[in-house]
Write a protein that holds these residues in place. Structure first.
Motif, PDB file in Angstrom:
ATOM      1  N   UNK A 151       5.795  17.272  25.970  1.00 54.59           N
ATOM      2  CA  UNK A 151       5.205  18.605  25.799  1.00 54.59           C
ATOM      3  C   UNK A 151       3.991  18.545  24.881  1.00 54.59           C
ATOM      4  N   UNK A 152       4.086  17.744  23.826  1.00 51.62           N
ATOM      5  CA  UNK A 152       2.967  17.611  22.898  1.00 51.62           C
ATOM      6  C   UNK A 152       1.757  16.979  23.574  1.00 51.62           C
ATOM      7  N   UNK A 153       1.991  15.951  24.397  1.00 50.24           N
ATOM      8  CA  UNK A 153       0.886  15.295  25.091  1.00 50.24           C
ATOM      9  C   UNK A 153       0.237  16.224  26.110  1.00 50.24           C
ATOM     10  N   UNK A 154       1.042  16.996  26.822  1.00 46.01           N
ATOM     11  CA  UNK A 154       0.468  17.949  27.779  1.00 46.01           C
ATOM     12  C   UNK A 154      -0.345  19.016  27.067  1.00 46.01           C
ATOM     13  N   UNK A 155       0.117  19.440  25.914  1.00 43.35           N
ATOM     14  CA  UNK A 155      -0.658  20.400  25.126  1.00 43.35           C
ATOM     15  C   UNK A 155      -1.964  19.768  24.664  1.00 43.35           C
ATOM     16  N   UNK A 156      -1.908  18.483  24.308  1.00 42.33           N
ATOM     17  CA  UNK A 156      -3.096  17.778  23.822  1.00 42.33           C
ATOM     18  C   UNK A 156      -4.173  17.690  24.893  1.00 42.33           C
ATOM     19  N   UNK A 157      -3.772  17.577  26.161  1.00 38.00           N
ATOM     20  CA  UNK A 157      -4.750  17.520  27.249  1.00 38.00           C
ATOM     21  C   UNK A 157      -5.028  18.901  27.838  1.00 38.00           C
ATOM     22  N   UNK A 158      -4.565  19.943  27.171  1.00 34.37           N
ATOM     23  CA  UNK A 158      -4.864  21.310  27.577  1.00 34.37           C
ATOM     24  C   UNK A 158      -3.996  21.865  28.673  1.00 34.37           C
ATOM     25  N   UNK A 159      -2.784  21.321  28.842  1.00 35.95           N
ATOM     26  CA  UNK A 159      -1.916  21.756  29.933  1.00 35.95           C
ATOM     27  C   UNK A 159      -0.537  22.169  29.446  1.00 35.95           C
ATOM     28  N   UNK A 160      -0.446  22.608  28.209  1.00 34.55           N
ATOM     29  CA  UNK A 160       0.839  23.038  27.687  1.00 34.55           C
ATOM     30  C   UNK A 160       1.467  24.150  28.501  1.00 34.55           C
ATOM     31  N   UNK A 161       0.639  24.998  29.119  1.00 32.63           N
ATOM     32  CA  UNK A 161       1.155  26.125  29.903  1.00 32.63           C
ATOM     33  C   UNK A 161       1.420  25.756  31.361  1.00 32.63           C
ATOM     34  N   UNK A 162       1.172  24.487  31.719  1.00 35.50           N
ATOM     35  CA  UNK A 162       1.396  24.044  33.103  1.00 35.50           C
ATOM     36  C   UNK A 162       2.512  23.005  33.205  1.00 35.50           C
ATOM     37  N   UNK A 163       3.274  22.830  32.144  1.00 36.64           N
ATOM     38  CA  UNK A 163       4.242  21.732  32.064  1.00 36.64           C
ATOM     39  C   UNK A 163       5.291  21.771  33.169  1.00 36.64           C
ATOM     40  N   UNK A 164       5.647  22.953  33.629  1.00 35.79           N
ATOM     41  CA  UNK A 164       6.757  23.070  34.576  1.00 35.79           C
ATOM     42  C   UNK A 164       6.288  23.247  36.022  1.00 35.79           C
ATOM     43  N   UNK A 165       5.018  22.989  36.259  1.00 34.03           N
ATOM     44  CA  UNK A 165       4.479  23.037  37.621  1.00 34.03           C
ATOM     45  C   UNK A 165       4.490  21.643  38.246  1.00 34.03           C
ATOM     46  N   UNK A 166       4.778  21.535  39.533  1.00 30.86           N
ATOM     47  CA  UNK A 166       4.653  20.241  40.219  1.00 30.86           C
ATOM     48  C   UNK A 166       3.179  19.952  40.471  1.00 30.86           C
ATOM     49  N   UNK A 167       2.820  18.704  40.735  1.00 28.39           N
ATOM     50  CA  UNK A 167       1.413  18.358  40.955  1.00 28.39           C
ATOM     51  C   UNK A 167       0.735  19.173  42.045  1.00 28.39           C
ATOM     52  N   UNK A 168       1.489  19.513  43.102  1.00 24.96           N
ATOM     53  CA  UNK A 168       0.898  20.256  44.198  1.00 24.96           C
ATOM     54  C   UNK A 168       0.405  21.633  43.815  1.00 24.96           C
ATOM     55  N   UNK A 169       0.824  22.140  42.665  1.00 23.55           N
ATOM     56  CA  UNK A 169       0.383  23.461  42.206  1.00 23.55           C
ATOM     57  C   UNK A 169      -0.656  23.346  41.089  1.00 23.55           C
ATOM     58  N   UNK A 170      -1.206  22.147  40.939  1.00 25.41           N
ATOM     59  CA  UNK A 170      -2.251  21.915  39.948  1.00 25.41           C
ATOM     60  C   UNK A 170      -3.541  21.503  40.648  1.00 25.41           C
ATOM     61  N   UNK A 171      -4.671  21.794  40.025  1.00 26.93           N
ATOM     62  CA  UNK A 171      -5.954  21.351  40.567  1.00 26.93           C
ATOM     63  C   UNK A 171      -6.111  19.845  40.368  1.00 26.93           C
ATOM     64  N   UNK A 172      -7.122  19.272  41.012  1.00 25.41           N
ATOM     65  CA  UNK A 172      -7.369  17.845  40.846  1.00 25.41           C
ATOM     66  C   UNK A 172      -7.630  17.475  39.395  1.00 25.41           C
ATOM     67  N   UNK A 173      -8.422  18.279  38.700  1.00 24.52           N
ATOM     68  CA  UNK A 173      -8.701  18.009  37.297  1.00 24.52           C
ATOM     69  C   UNK A 173      -7.456  18.102  36.438  1.00 24.52           C
ATOM     70  N   UNK A 174      -6.595  19.072  36.754  1.00 22.54           N
ATOM     71  CA  UNK A 174      -5.344  19.200  36.002  1.00 22.54           C
ATOM     72  C   UNK A 174      -4.413  18.025  36.273  1.00 22.54           C
ATOM     73  N   UNK A 175      -4.349  17.585  37.529  1.00 24.06           N
ATOM     74  CA  UNK A 175      -3.510  16.428  37.849  1.00 24.06           C
ATOM     75  C   UNK A 175      -3.992  15.176  37.109  1.00 24.06           C
ATOM     76  N   UNK A 176      -5.302  15.008  37.017  1.00 24.93           N
ATOM     77  CA  UNK A 176      -5.809  13.835  36.307  1.00 24.93           C
ATOM     78  C   UNK A 176      -5.467  13.906  34.822  1.00 24.93           C
ATOM     79  N   UNK A 177      -5.475  15.100  34.254  1.00 22.88           N
ATOM     80  CA  UNK A 177      -5.109  15.234  32.844  1.00 22.88           C
ATOM     81  C   UNK A 177      -3.611  14.978  32.633  1.00 22.88           C
TER      82      UNK A 177
END
Length: 227
Positions: A127-153
């Motif tokens: 959770x801390x690492x996802x927050x560090x890359x700006x995705x703390x609010x997307x932690x419970x989404x599967x990759x298919x519901x994320x943009x390409x930039x979000x998936x790379x992060x």
């Protein structure tokens, strides 16, 4: 600064039928701890071969590859996999996230496979690492519901899961628009500022001033730009 990567006359050849060709000619190079290094060259020039040797995904046909003080050719497959998981964070161009897992579980899985981080601390670290890359609010989404930039992060957070001293990225912004590419590059800048060694393969000729060193490969020959 102590070296994190040493190539000592390391090269890689492949056989095609009766013929052999050199994907990487024997090269000697040392990359110190905390350096930010670009590996440039056209597609097929040998960039991915070099990264595969450094990460232990492939083995040198000749010479030695030493990472964080360990000669990779001395390790068996099991030991090499464990070493890679604990020492090298790998960021792929096409993300390589597991589609059935959430972003959080993709990061946790990297820790589960290596066992360096105590089990009770893995969820909090992810959770801390996802927050560090700006995705703390997307932690419970599967990759298919994320943009390409979000998936790379997410992939970067996963690469950092076991706190490796070395981060290696193969064309990490090749499938991203400029805004997302700049955001990912800024994350690599931050990793270097934290003391990690970061090696990025790129075919782009612009934006190289952010790197401490630029290595170029042409037809399997590795040379340092400006040396």
């Amino acid at each position: 600064m102590s070296p994190v990567i040493q190539l000592l006359a390391a090269g890689r050849t492949f056989r095609q039928g009766e013929a052999e060709y050199a994907a990487l000619l024997p090269a000697t190079v040392t990359i110190a701890r905390g350096q930010y290094v670009a590996v440039t060259g056209a597609s097929g020039s040998g960039k991915s071969t070099l990264l595969n040797l450094v990460t232990g995904v492939d083995r040198a046909s000749q010479g030695s590859v030493i990472v964080n003080g360990t000669a990779l050719e001395t390790l068996g497959e099991g030991a090499l996999a464990r070493f890679r998981g604990a020492t090298v964070g790998i960021v792929f161009q096409f993300f390589e996230l597991i589609p059935t897992l959430t972003a959080l579980d993709n990061v946790i899985l990297a820790m589960d496979l290596v066992g360096v981080v105590p089990a009770k601390g893995r969820r909090a670290r992810a959770l801390s690492l996802l927050a560090e890359v700006g995705l703390g609010d997307q932690a419970f989404r599967p990759p298919g519901r994320l943009s390409g930039g979000e998936q790379q992060r997410v992939a970067i957070a996963r690469a950092l899961a076991n706190d490796p001293p070395l981060l290696v990225a193969d064309e990490p912004t090749g499938n991203l628009d400029r805004a997302n590419g700049d955001r990912v590059a800024a994350l690599f800048d931050r990793c270097v500022a934290q003391g990690r060694t970061v090696v990025v393969a790129t075919h782009e000729r612009g934006g190289l001033d952010r790197y401490h060193r630029v290595l170029r490969i042409e037809d399997g020959q590795l040379a340092e730009v400006g040396a």
